[in-house]
Design an enzyme around this catalytic site. Structure first.
Site, PDB file in Angstrom:
ATOM      1  N   LYS A  27      48.265  49.058  11.362  1.00  0.00           N
ATOM      2  CA  LYS A  27      48.935  49.840  12.394  1.00  0.00           C
ATOM      3  C   LYS A  27      48.722  49.216  13.762  1.00  0.00           C
ATOM      4  O   LYS A  27      49.650  49.090  14.573  1.00  0.00           O
ATOM      5  CB  LYS A  27      48.408  51.280  12.404  1.00  0.00           C
ATOM      6  CG  LYS A  27      49.033  52.140  13.510  1.00  0.00           C
ATOM      7  CD  LYS A  27      48.181  53.344  13.854  1.00  0.00           C
ATOM      8  CE  LYS A  27      46.987  52.939  14.691  1.00  0.00           C
ATOM      9  NZ  LYS A  27      46.242  54.093  15.230  1.00  0.00           N
ATOM     10  N   ASP A  54      53.113  56.674  13.193  1.00  0.00           N
ATOM     11  CA  ASP A  54      52.788  56.011  14.456  1.00  0.00           C
ATOM     12  C   ASP A  54      53.736  54.857  14.755  1.00  0.00           C
ATOM     13  O   ASP A  54      54.201  54.694  15.890  1.00  0.00           O
ATOM     14  CB  ASP A  54      51.349  55.491  14.428  1.00  0.00           C
ATOM     15  CG  ASP A  54      50.339  56.568  14.808  1.00  0.00           C
ATOM     16  OD1 ASP A  54      50.708  57.759  14.802  1.00  0.00           O
ATOM     17  OD2 ASP A  54      49.177  56.216  15.106  1.00  0.00           O
ATOM     18  N   ASN A  97      51.682  62.234  17.947  1.00  0.00           N
ATOM     19  CA  ASN A  97      50.261  62.117  18.260  1.00  0.00           C
ATOM     20  C   ASN A  97      49.818  60.661  18.119  1.00  0.00           C
ATOM     21  O   ASN A  97      48.708  60.377  17.679  1.00  0.00           O
ATOM     22  CB  ASN A  97      49.433  63.015  17.326  1.00  0.00           C
ATOM     23  CG  ASN A  97      47.986  63.153  17.785  1.00  0.00           C
ATOM     24  OD1 ASN A  97      47.672  62.979  18.961  1.00  0.00           O
ATOM     25  ND2 ASN A  97      47.100  63.458  16.856  1.00  0.00           N
ATOM     26  N   GLY A  99      48.453  57.618  19.605  1.00  0.00           N
ATOM     27  CA  GLY A  99      47.719  57.157  20.775  1.00  0.00           C
ATOM     28  C   GLY A  99      48.104  55.750  21.192  1.00  0.00           C
ATOM     29  O   GLY A  99      48.270  55.462  22.381  1.00  0.00           O
ATOM     30  N   ARG A 127      44.808  64.610  24.581  1.00  0.00           N
ATOM     31  CA  ARG A 127      44.191  63.287  24.495  1.00  0.00           C
ATOM     32  C   ARG A 127      44.187  62.619  25.868  1.00  0.00           C
ATOM     33  O   ARG A 127      45.230  62.433  26.490  1.00  0.00           O
ATOM     34  CB  ARG A 127      44.914  62.412  23.463  1.00  0.00           C
ATOM     35  CG  ARG A 127      44.869  63.009  22.071  1.00  0.00           C
ATOM     36  CD  ARG A 127      45.448  62.090  21.030  1.00  0.00           C
ATOM     37  NE  ARG A 127      44.619  60.903  20.827  1.00  0.00           N
ATOM     38  CZ  ARG A 127      44.860  59.989  19.898  1.00  0.00           C
ATOM     39  NH1 ARG A 127      45.896  60.126  19.089  1.00  0.00           N
ATOM     40  NH2 ARG A 127      44.082  58.937  19.774  1.00  0.00           N
ATOM     41  N   SER A 173      39.538  51.030  24.260  1.00  0.00           N
ATOM     42  CA  SER A 173      39.977  49.649  24.441  1.00  0.00           C
ATOM     43  C   SER A 173      41.498  49.566  24.562  1.00  0.00           C
ATOM     44  O   SER A 173      42.026  48.578  25.088  1.00  0.00           O
ATOM     45  CB  SER A 173      39.494  48.794  23.274  1.00  0.00           C
ATOM     46  OG  SER A 173      40.124  49.188  22.063  1.00  0.00           O
ATOM     47  N   GLN A 174      42.208  50.592  24.089  1.00  0.00           N
ATOM     48  CA  GLN A 174      43.672  50.552  24.134  1.00  0.00           C
ATOM     49  C   GLN A 174      44.202  50.549  25.567  1.00  0.00           C
ATOM     50  O   GLN A 174      45.287  50.022  25.820  1.00  0.00           O
ATOM     51  CB  GLN A 174      44.257  51.721  23.354  1.00  0.00           C
ATOM     52  CG  GLN A 174      44.061  51.606  21.852  1.00  0.00           C
ATOM     53  CD  GLN A 174      44.590  52.799  21.093  1.00  0.00           C
ATOM     54  OE1 GLN A 174      45.190  53.714  21.667  1.00  0.00           O
ATOM     55  NE2 GLN A 174      44.363  52.811  19.785  1.00  0.00           N
ATOM     56  N   SER A 200      34.885  49.021  21.407  1.00  0.00           N
ATOM     57  CA  SER A 200      35.843  48.433  20.453  1.00  0.00           C
ATOM     58  C   SER A 200      36.447  47.133  20.963  1.00  0.00           C
ATOM     59  O   SER A 200      37.652  46.886  20.837  1.00  0.00           O
ATOM     60  CB  SER A 200      36.951  49.443  20.126  1.00  0.00           C
ATOM     61  OG  SER A 200      36.421  50.610  19.556  1.00  0.00           O
ATOM     62  N   ASP A 315      36.445  53.141  13.953  1.00  0.00           N
ATOM     63  CA  ASP A 315      37.425  53.782  13.071  1.00  0.00           C
ATOM     64  C   ASP A 315      36.938  53.856  11.624  1.00  0.00           C
ATOM     65  O   ASP A 315      37.552  54.530  10.796  1.00  0.00           O
ATOM     66  CB  ASP A 315      38.767  53.047  13.119  1.00  0.00           C
ATOM     67  CG  ASP A 315      39.636  53.503  14.282  1.00  0.00           C
ATOM     68  OD1 ASP A 315      39.292  54.515  14.919  1.00  0.00           O
ATOM     69  OD2 ASP A 315      40.652  52.842  14.558  1.00  0.00           O
ATOM     70  N   LYS A 342      39.272  60.868  19.924  1.00  0.00           N
ATOM     71  CA  LYS A 342      40.340  60.340  19.074  1.00  0.00           C
ATOM     72  C   LYS A 342      41.306  61.477  18.728  1.00  0.00           C
ATOM     73  O   LYS A 342      41.493  62.401  19.521  1.00  0.00           O
ATOM     74  CB  LYS A 342      39.733  59.714  17.824  1.00  0.00           C
ATOM     75  CG  LYS A 342      38.801  58.547  18.112  1.00  0.00           C
ATOM     76  CD  LYS A 342      39.561  57.300  18.510  1.00  0.00           C
ATOM     77  CE  LYS A 342      38.649  56.095  18.602  1.00  0.00           C
ATOM     78  NZ  LYS A 342      39.393  54.843  18.860  1.00  0.00           N
ATOM     79  N   GLU A 343      41.903  61.441  17.527  1.00  0.00           N
ATOM     80  CA  GLU A 343      42.809  62.510  17.121  1.00  0.00           C
ATOM     81  C   GLU A 343      42.134  63.869  17.168  1.00  0.00           C
ATOM     82  O   GLU A 343      42.776  64.899  17.351  1.00  0.00           O
ATOM     83  CB  GLU A 343      43.332  62.232  15.712  1.00  0.00           C
ATOM     84  CG  GLU A 343      44.446  61.219  15.648  1.00  0.00           C
ATOM     85  CD  GLU A 343      43.969  59.776  15.711  1.00  0.00           C
ATOM     86  OE1 GLU A 343      44.777  58.885  15.436  1.00  0.00           O
ATOM     87  OE2 GLU A 343      42.799  59.524  16.054  1.00  0.00           O
ATOM     88  N   ARG A 346      35.879  63.373  16.298  1.00  0.00           N
ATOM     89  CA  ARG A 346      35.566  62.917  14.948  1.00  0.00           C
ATOM     90  C   ARG A 346      34.087  63.031  14.610  1.00  0.00           C
ATOM     91  O   ARG A 346      33.735  63.217  13.437  1.00  0.00           O
ATOM     92  CB  ARG A 346      36.042  61.476  14.759  1.00  0.00           C
ATOM     93  CG  ARG A 346      37.543  61.366  14.607  1.00  0.00           C
ATOM     94  CD  ARG A 346      37.997  59.930  14.464  1.00  0.00           C
ATOM     95  NE  ARG A 346      39.406  59.878  14.075  1.00  0.00           N
ATOM     96  CZ  ARG A 346      40.148  58.784  14.109  1.00  0.00           C
ATOM     97  NH1 ARG A 346      39.611  57.639  14.502  1.00  0.00           N
ATOM     98  NH2 ARG A 346      41.416  58.826  13.740  1.00  0.00           N
ATOM     99  N   HIS A 386      44.122  61.871  10.139  1.00  0.00           N
ATOM    100  CA  HIS A 386      44.324  61.092   8.919  1.00  0.00           C
ATOM    101  C   HIS A 386      43.025  60.503   8.383  1.00  0.00           C
ATOM    102  O   HIS A 386      42.817  60.424   7.170  1.00  0.00           O
ATOM    103  CB  HIS A 386      45.335  59.969   9.191  1.00  0.00           C
ATOM    104  CG  HIS A 386      44.989  59.083  10.358  1.00  0.00           C
ATOM    105  ND1 HIS A 386      44.969  57.718  10.280  1.00  0.00           N
ATOM    106  CD2 HIS A 386      44.646  59.387  11.646  1.00  0.00           C
ATOM    107  CE1 HIS A 386      44.632  57.209  11.449  1.00  0.00           C
ATOM    108  NE2 HIS A 386      44.438  58.199  12.291  1.00  0.00           N
ATOM    109  N   ARG A 387      42.127  60.084   9.251  1.00  0.00           N
ATOM    110  CA  ARG A 387      40.897  59.432   8.793  1.00  0.00           C
ATOM    111  C   ARG A 387      39.912  60.437   8.191  1.00  0.00           C
ATOM    112  O   ARG A 387      39.166  60.096   7.259  1.00  0.00           O
ATOM    113  CB  ARG A 387      40.255  58.635   9.922  1.00  0.00           C
ATOM    114  CG  ARG A 387      41.180  57.572  10.473  1.00  0.00           C
ATOM    115  CD  ARG A 387      40.473  56.369  11.040  1.00  0.00           C
ATOM    116  NE  ARG A 387      41.434  55.438  11.605  1.00  0.00           N
ATOM    117  CZ  ARG A 387      42.151  54.573  10.916  1.00  0.00           C
ATOM    118  NH1 ARG A 387      42.025  54.516   9.596  1.00  0.00           N
ATOM    119  NH2 ARG A 387      43.012  53.765  11.511  1.00  0.00           N
ATOM    120  N   LYS A 412      50.391  59.519   9.213  1.00  0.00           N
ATOM    121  CA  LYS A 412      50.234  58.910  10.533  1.00  0.00           C
ATOM    122  C   LYS A 412      50.050  57.399  10.432  1.00  0.00           C
ATOM    123  O   LYS A 412      50.599  56.638  11.236  1.00  0.00           O
ATOM    124  CB  LYS A 412      49.055  59.551  11.262  1.00  0.00           C
ATOM    125  CG  LYS A 412      48.895  59.123  12.710  1.00  0.00           C
ATOM    126  CD  LYS A 412      47.763  59.886  13.361  1.00  0.00           C
ATOM    127  CE  LYS A 412      47.794  59.728  14.871  1.00  0.00           C
ATOM    128  NZ  LYS A 412      47.674  58.345  15.321  1.00  0.00           N
TER     129      LYS A 412
END
Length: 431
Positions: A27, A54, A97, A99, A127, A173-174, A200, A315, A342-343, A346, A386-387, A412
């Site tokens: 992804k 996504d 959703n 990110g 978020r 990091s995104q 990350s 992740d 995160k989503e 977590r 999802h995770r 996702k």
């Protein structure tokens, strides 16, 4: 399509001695490739593309902004890109959703002449995005963002100013990846100084290497990134690796279940930092074989516990935590405060659901410790994440008795996860 009703995942009654599990394309790499192909003059061909919620949000957003995206062969997208094609969308752009989509598109929208409004679902509205917004504002980009979370409106121009900015490194990091990709087309060189430690960092290294693949150049030091602007990125054919984060589920299952699994196409030379999860399993006693064409993980005895810093492969925290109750000694995971934005939160979600299963778990703001124990039947709350769903699906395949209340949230990033997990069962289904 993933199942839409609560899913009871039974225990694997017969463990296969060897299995092959082909995970879909990454992804993270797919969405980066879509952005870079959109900004590259000419036609790019993207291969082994992930089809998921996504990546579909990213594709639709780019199409609304004037980029041509069409299907080619299976798992292939053909992108007609170039900065000159960018135009304001006729309406606001919905990104669910996702990110990566909202962050990468926020920076790309600075190159769109006019207004671009990005909106998400109710989860996206919680978020945080303020650090990226502030980074863009430091470059002179006007952005309306009342809450520091989506929705937001970017007032773009054909060029992104260069300059020197500073952003916090401990959030996501995104934010850095978003600016590094768009910054390659800035009017002047761009320097992004890192305030504190960058979380990350391997994901930013993916971005740097992919920018190079598309004709750009980014230099890195310990505390900054230096972007050298180019007139345009170069279109090309680009093949996307299997998703190393998604691969953490089958390899965790094999390592804890005492069998061998091979993930084809996942190379020992992977771009992805989450490939480091195989090294964590090796420290716990698993056998790992890395080749240019596949990775195999196997175990013939109970995994031992570990005390590990997973800051840069966060992740995969849930993948390890889910199998931790089956280890011979406690598993401690440290330096993971970033997974709280995160989503869902977590860290807290993982602790809560393991305790729901009767497992003793300790935790602090940036760590958790899972003690070995018997897993009792439970209905697992997924928090639309999802995770969480996939990690506890792995645990249930090992012990049985867990019902995944929201199995379709895996769409996702991995719509075929339950089908691929079911393929390990004797008749190819959970029935």
């Amino acid at each position: 399509m993933p199942p839409t009703a609560p899913l009871l995942v039974p225990r694997l009654s017969t463990v296969p001695a060897r299995a092959t599990w082909a995970v879909p394309g990454s992804k993270s790499i797919t969405n980066r490739a879509l952005i870079l192909a959109a900004l590259a003059d000419g036609t790019s061909v993207l291969e082994n593309v992930l089809a998921s919620d996504d990546t579909e949000h990213m594709r639709r957003a780019l199409e609304l902004l004037g980029i041509g995206v069409r299907d080619g062969a299976p798992q292939q997208l053909i992108v007609d890109g170039g900065r000159a094609r960018l135009r304001p969308a006729p309406d606001q752009i919905f990104i669910g959703n996702s990110g990566t989509s909202v962050r990468f598109l926020a920076a790309l929208a600075a190159l769109v002449p006019g207004e671009t409004t990005l909106v998400g679902d109710t989860h996206m509205a919680k978020r945080p995005l303020a650090d990226l917004v502030e980074g863009l504002r430091q470059l002179g980009v006007r952005i309306d963002c009342a809450t520091g979370c989506p929705p937001l409106t970017i007032h773009g121009a054909r060029e992104l100013p260069g300059g020197h900015i500073r952003m916090r490194g401990d959030r996501s990091s995104q934010y850095f990846s978003a600016l590094l990709m768009a910054g390659g087309l800035a009017a002047e060189p761009l320097t992004i100084a890192i305030d504190g430690e960058l979380v990350s960092r391997p994901y930013v290294e993916i971005t740097r290497r992919m920018v190079t693949d598309f004709g750009g150049r980014i230099d890195a030091t310990a505390d900054a990134f230096h972007v050298h602007p180019v007139p345009t990125y170069r279109s090309r054919t680009f093949r996307i690796e299997p998703d190393a984060s998604a691969a953490s589920y089958p390899i965790a299952l094999a390592a804890a279940g005492g069998f061998s699994v091979t993930v084809p196409g996942l190379s020992g030379e992977s771009l992805q930092g989450d490939y480091g999860f195989v090294d964590v399993l090796a420290q716990m006693g698993a056998t790992v074989t890395k080749t240019p064409h596949f990775t195999t993980v196997s175990a013939s005895s109970q995994l031992r516990g570990i005390d590990v810093d997973m800051h840069h492969i966060s992740d995969t925290v849930m993948s390890l935590a889910a199998i931790a109750p089956l280890c011979a000694s406690p598993v401690t995971i440290r330096n993971i405060a970033n997974i709280r934005i995160k989503e869902c939160d977590r860290l807290l979600a993982t602790v809560t659901e393991l305790r729901r299963c009767g497992i003793t778990v300790e935790h602090g703001d940036d760590w958790l410790r899972v003690h070995p124990g018997a897993v009792r039947p439970a209905a697992i709350e997924c928090y639309h994440d999802h995770r969480i769903a996939m990690s506890f699906g792995v645990l249930s395949a090992l012990v049985g008795g867990l019902t995944i209340t929201d199995p379709d949230c895996t769409a996702k990033t991995y719509p075929g996860f339950w089908r691929d997990l079911a393929a390990l069962y004797p008749n190819g289904s959970f029935a």
